[in-house]
Design a protein around this motif. Structure first.
Motif, PDB file in Angstrom:
ATOM      1  N   PRO A   6       0.968  -0.815   0.182  1.00 13.52           N
ATOM      2  CA  PRO A   6      -0.152   0.071   0.097  1.00 13.52           C
ATOM      3  C   PRO A   6       0.633   0.914   0.183  1.00 13.52           C
ATOM      4  CG  PRO A   6       0.000  -0.808   2.128  1.00 13.52           C
ATOM      5  CD  PRO A   6       0.780  -1.672   1.298  1.00 13.52           C
ATOM      6  N   SER A   7       0.449   2.496  -0.853  1.00 17.04           N
ATOM      7  CA  SER A   7       1.271   3.219  -0.963  1.00 17.04           C
ATOM      8  C   SER A   7       0.318   4.329   0.579  1.00 17.04           C
ATOM      9  CB  SER A   7       0.566   4.182  -2.001  1.00 17.04           C
ATOM     10  OG  SER A   7       1.598   5.405  -2.224  1.00 17.04           O
ATOM     11  N   ILE A   8       1.497   4.131   1.576  1.00 19.99           N
ATOM     12  CA  ILE A   8       0.600   4.974   2.589  1.00 19.99           C
ATOM     13  C   ILE A   8       1.091   6.622   3.088  1.00 19.99           C
ATOM     14  CG2 ILE A   8       0.826   5.066   5.383  1.00 19.99           C
ATOM     15  CD1 ILE A   8      -0.832   2.602   4.010  1.00 19.99           C
ATOM     16  N   THR A   9       0.589   7.626   2.779  1.00 19.19           N
ATOM     17  CA  THR A   9       1.197   9.077   3.138  1.00 19.19           C
ATOM     18  C   THR A   9       1.081   9.999   4.078  1.00 19.19           C
ATOM     19  OG1 THR A   9       0.145   9.819   0.990  1.00 19.19           O
ATOM     20  CG2 THR A   9       2.194   8.592   0.301  1.00 19.19           C
ATOM     21  N   PRO A  10       1.501  10.546   4.465  1.00 18.20           N
ATOM     22  CA  PRO A  10       0.142  11.469   5.576  1.00 18.20           C
ATOM     23  C   PRO A  10      -0.590  12.343   4.337  1.00 18.20           C
ATOM     24  CG  PRO A  10       2.288  12.071   6.088  1.00 18.20           C
ATOM     25  CD  PRO A  10       3.124  11.186   4.344  1.00 18.20           C
ATOM     26  N   ARG A  11      -1.374  12.601   5.307  1.00 23.88           N
ATOM     27  CA  ARG A  11      -2.729  13.510   3.924  1.00 23.88           C
ATOM     28  C   ARG A  11      -2.983  14.383   4.378  1.00 23.88           C
ATOM     29  NH1 ARG A  11      -6.860   8.353   4.105  1.00 23.88           N
ATOM     30  NH2 ARG A  11      -5.405   6.741   2.926  1.00 23.88           N
ATOM     31  N   LEU A  12      -2.595  15.529   3.824  1.00 21.39           N
ATOM     32  CA  LEU A  12      -2.491  16.779   4.127  1.00 21.39           C
ATOM     33  C   LEU A  12      -3.721  17.802   4.819  1.00 21.39           C
ATOM     34  CD1 LEU A  12       0.468  17.944   1.506  1.00 21.39           C
ATOM     35  CD2 LEU A  12       0.749  17.799   3.768  1.00 21.39           C
ATOM     36  N   ASP A  13      -4.604  16.700   4.084  1.00 20.13           N
ATOM     37  CA  ASP A  13      -5.955  17.889   4.180  1.00 20.13           C
ATOM     38  C   ASP A  13      -6.411  16.643   5.108  1.00 20.13           C
ATOM     39  OD1 ASP A  13      -6.558  14.861   2.812  1.00 20.13           O
ATOM     40  OD2 ASP A  13      -8.130  15.500   1.190  1.00 20.13           O
ATOM     41  N   ALA A  14      -6.101  15.838   5.811  1.00 21.32           N
ATOM     42  CA  ALA A  14      -6.789  15.631   7.414  1.00 21.32           C
ATOM     43  C   ALA A  14      -7.517  16.269   8.576  1.00 21.32           C
ATOM     44  CB  ALA A  14      -5.954  14.685   7.384  1.00 21.32           C
ATOM     45  N   PRO A  15      -8.455  16.098   8.813  1.00 16.91           N
ATOM     46  CA  PRO A  15      -8.784  17.093  10.347  1.00 16.91           C
ATOM     47  C   PRO A  15      -7.936  17.043  11.390  1.00 16.91           C
ATOM     48  CG  PRO A  15     -10.444  15.590  10.177  1.00 16.91           C
ATOM     49  CD  PRO A  15      -9.348  15.384   8.673  1.00 16.91           C
ATOM     50  N   SER A  16      -7.588  17.982  11.774  1.00 13.26           N
ATOM     51  CA  SER A  16      -7.127  17.529  13.324  1.00 13.26           C
ATOM     52  C   SER A  16      -8.187  16.818  14.470  1.00 13.26           C
ATOM     53  CB  SER A  16      -6.392  19.002  14.255  1.00 13.26           C
ATOM     54  OG  SER A  16      -8.093  19.884  14.559  1.00 13.26           O
ATOM     55  N   PHE A  17      -7.089  16.191  15.340  1.00 15.60           N
ATOM     56  CA  PHE A  17      -7.632  14.504  16.251  1.00 15.60           C
ATOM     57  C   PHE A  17      -6.839  15.099  17.456  1.00 15.60           C
ATOM     58  CE2 PHE A  17      -8.851  11.110  17.634  1.00 15.60           C
ATOM     59  CZ  PHE A  17     -10.620  10.941  17.415  1.00 15.60           C
ATOM     60  N   PRO A  18      -7.832  14.684  18.335  1.00 12.61           N
ATOM     61  CA  PRO A  18      -7.500  14.784  20.494  1.00 12.61           C
ATOM     62  C   PRO A  18      -6.351  13.793  20.298  1.00 12.61           C
ATOM     63  CG  PRO A  18      -9.724  14.710  20.094  1.00 12.61           C
ATOM     64  CD  PRO A  18      -9.621  14.827  18.624  1.00 12.61           C
ATOM     65  N   LEU A  19      -5.493  12.951  19.511  1.00 14.03           N
ATOM     66  CA  LEU A  19      -4.798  12.230  19.562  1.00 14.03           C
ATOM     67  C   LEU A  19      -4.668  11.415  21.318  1.00 14.03           C
ATOM     68  CD1 LEU A  19      -2.561  11.888  16.425  1.00 14.03           C
ATOM     69  CD2 LEU A  19      -4.613  10.451  16.875  1.00 14.03           C
ATOM     70  N   GLU A  20      -4.185  12.700  21.717  1.00 17.30           N
ATOM     71  CA  GLU A  20      -3.854  11.859  23.795  1.00 17.30           C
ATOM     72  C   GLU A  20      -4.800  11.947  23.794  1.00 17.30           C
ATOM     73  OE1 GLU A  20      -5.480  16.139  22.765  1.00 17.30           O
ATOM     74  OE2 GLU A  20      -4.292  15.308  21.563  1.00 17.30           O
ATOM     75  N   GLN A  21      -6.149  12.169  23.827  1.00 20.72           N
ATOM     76  CA  GLN A  21      -7.913  11.395  24.561  1.00 20.72           C
ATOM     77  C   GLN A  21      -7.362  10.101  24.512  1.00 20.72           C
ATOM     78  OE1 GLN A  21     -11.400  13.840  23.829  1.00 20.72           O
ATOM     79  NE2 GLN A  21     -10.194  16.052  24.087  1.00 20.72           N
ATOM     80  N   LEU A  22      -6.904   9.285  23.776  1.00 16.26           N
ATOM     81  CA  LEU A  22      -7.461   8.062  22.846  1.00 16.26           C
ATOM     82  C   LEU A  22      -7.262   6.723  24.165  1.00 16.26           C
ATOM     83  CD1 LEU A  22      -6.207   7.381  19.046  1.00 16.26           C
ATOM     84  CD2 LEU A  22      -8.874   7.980  20.488  1.00 16.26           C
ATOM     85  N   ARG A  23      -6.269   6.564  24.924  1.00 16.37           N
ATOM     86  CA  ARG A  23      -5.798   6.463  25.824  1.00 16.37           C
ATOM     87  C   ARG A  23      -5.610   6.866  27.399  1.00 16.37           C
ATOM     88  NH1 ARG A  23      -4.404   1.374  23.950  1.00 16.37           N
ATOM     89  NH2 ARG A  23      -3.791   1.438  21.846  1.00 16.37           N
ATOM     90  N   SER A  24      -6.903   8.181  27.381  1.00 11.89           N
ATOM     91  CA  SER A  24      -6.680   8.908  28.394  1.00 11.89           C
ATOM     92  C   SER A  24      -7.621   8.388  29.405  1.00 11.89           C
ATOM     93  CB  SER A  24      -7.077   9.708  28.295  1.00 11.89           C
ATOM     94  OG  SER A  24      -8.765  10.456  27.893  1.00 11.89           O
ATOM     95  N   GLN A  25      -8.222   7.152  29.653  1.00 12.37           N
ATOM     96  CA  GLN A  25      -9.629   6.853  29.878  1.00 12.37           C
ATOM     97  C   GLN A  25      -9.605   5.223  29.985  1.00 12.37           C
ATOM     98  OE1 GLN A  25     -13.003   8.332  30.961  1.00 12.37           O
ATOM     99  NE2 GLN A  25     -12.765   9.741  28.801  1.00 12.37           N
ATOM    100  N   TYR A  26      -9.136   5.025  28.775  1.00  7.87           N
ATOM    101  CA  TYR A  26      -8.703   2.971  28.682  1.00  7.87           C
ATOM    102  C   TYR A  26      -7.574   2.830  27.982  1.00  7.87           C
ATOM    103  CZ  TYR A  26     -14.149   4.344  28.822  1.00  7.87           C
ATOM    104  OH  TYR A  26     -15.488   4.930  29.170  1.00  7.87           O
TER     105      TYR A  26
END
Length: 402
Positions: free
Chosen positions: A213-233
């Motif tokens: 697969p051709s895996i490249t960063p997507r410049l149009d990707a929205p912001s997202f609070p990744l730091e929240q993903l394991r804050s509770q679980y």
């Protein structure tokens, strides 16, 4: 260096895998002219390619009545390819390029015979961009035939034959067998998966190269609070049914019911056309957004609930994420079957899905370590295939001017 014409269809799963390859070709000194619909201008221009839009006839698409979830017979794919792609776009592409010269053509596999016509008319070598699994047999032998119901297969066959004959006369080219309209034409076929993941790879000759697969960063990707993903679980589960088959509010509510009490952080991509108010009460362990930065979330995920589209499946496995697959249409059952064969996930039947079955399937994938181990084994094969850098190297070694 060479001048390249790249044409593809306006679909996320067919455009996104090409972005890394196109940018790599440009960075290597190739001049790339990329043709697709206007909606993809910004994304494709960011690769450094010269973008040219062809017109997308929305009215014709509605008249064709084609939708991935409504396919009852393989000839419907052929009909759609002839009327919705070849007959519609080939004349405009030739018109827009009539005063140009190119050294080689890269075309999406859904152009099928149309890619061969373009190559013949332009007088240049052709490369097929295969963003799904490669066909080792005619499509009629691969695609599952659903209940045809009231579909008049004989009339459909006659229409397909007449359209194909008309196209052959229009461009003064040989008419292939009807089952070969959907064939992967081209002196080279670049397949965006690994040879290990491709079913029956031994049936494909050396013109097929597997680059992963051709895996490249997507410049149009929205912001997202990744730091929240394991804050509770401790565990993260990502849910997405792709860019086409969204707006399934009943499925999203089923997920809420199934996972409300599961101690994990769930991230649901519901699609931009879903009215969030229609979802009702969203459980506190869910983050629901119309559009999620998929690559970033997958790198944090412990499991992925998916329709098993080729693009999403490849991206998940690239990051060693095991899958709970609910295939709905098109090639999704084939992709899902291959993942299950290799031990990287399980398949659930959408028509028999209940909250209990969905919960049981997810817990099975999360709690049995073999799924993660097999997903990693597949991921190793995808990463080692070389990606878009290897695809560009192979293409330029054969077709580029020194």
């Amino acid at each position: 260096m060479a001048r390249v014409l790249y044409v593809t269809i306006p679909a996320e799963g067919h455009v996104n895998p090409t972005l890394g390859l196109v940018k790599q070709l440009v960075d290597n000194g190739e001049e790339v002219v990329y043709m697709c619909s206007e909606a993809y201008r910004t994304r494709l221009a960011q690769t450094g390619a010269q973008f040219r839009a062809y017109q997308l006839d929305e009215q014709l698409f509605r008249e064709l009545g084609f939708h991935p979830t409504e396919v009852k017979h393989p000839l419907q794919f052929t009909d759609f390819m002839l009327r919705g792609i070849i007959e519609l776009h080939i004349p405009e592409i030739l018109r827009q390029t009539e005063n140009d010269s190119f050294d080689y053509l890269i075309f999406d596999s859904l152009f099928g015979w149309g890619g061969a016509i373009l190559g013949e008319k332009l007088g240049i070598p052709t490369i097929c961009s295969v963003t799904n699994l490669a066909f080792t047999e005619p499509l009629s032998q691969i695609v599952e035939v659903f209940d045809a119901g009231d579909l008049d297969v004989e009339a459909l066959s006659e229409r397909v034959t007449k359209i194909a004959e008309s196209i052959a006369r229009e461009y003064n080219v040989a008419l292939p067998a009807i089952e070969d309209i959907t064939h992967q034409y081209g002196q080279l076929k670049v397949v965006f998966t690994s040879r290990d993941f491709q079913p029956d790879a031994d049936k494909l000759d050396d013109s097929y190269i597997f680059t992963g697969p051709s895996i490249t960063p997507r410049l149009d990707a929205p912001s997202f609070p990744l730091e929240q993903l394991r804050s509770q679980y401790d565990q993260v589960v990502y849910i997405s049914m792709g860019s086409i088959l969204t707006k399934d509010v009943d499925f999203y509510k089923l997920c809420f019911e199934a996972f409300r009490d599961v101690p994990a952080q769930f991230v649901l991509s519901c699609g931009k056309d879903t009215n969030l108010d229609s979802l009702g009460d969203i459980p506190p362990n869910f983050i629901v957004e119309p559009y999620i930065p998929q690559l970033e979330v997958l790198q944090q995920a412990d499991a992925f609930i998916t329709h098993a589209g080729m693009n999403s499946t490849s991206e998940a496995l690239y990051y060693d994420v095991p899958l709970v697959m609910i295939p709905l249409s098109s090639d999704q059952p084939i992709v899902a079957k291959r993942v299950e064969e290799l031990g990287g996930g399980i398949i659930l039947d959408r028509s028999q899905l209940t909250p209990a079955a969905l919960k049981s399937g997810l817990l099975q994938v999360l709690n049995e370590s073999t799924y993660k181990e097999h997903a990693k084994r597949i991921g190793d094969s995808l990463r080692s295939a070389g990606g878009y850098q290897e695809a560009a190297r192979r293409i330029m070694s054969l077709f580029s001017k020194v």
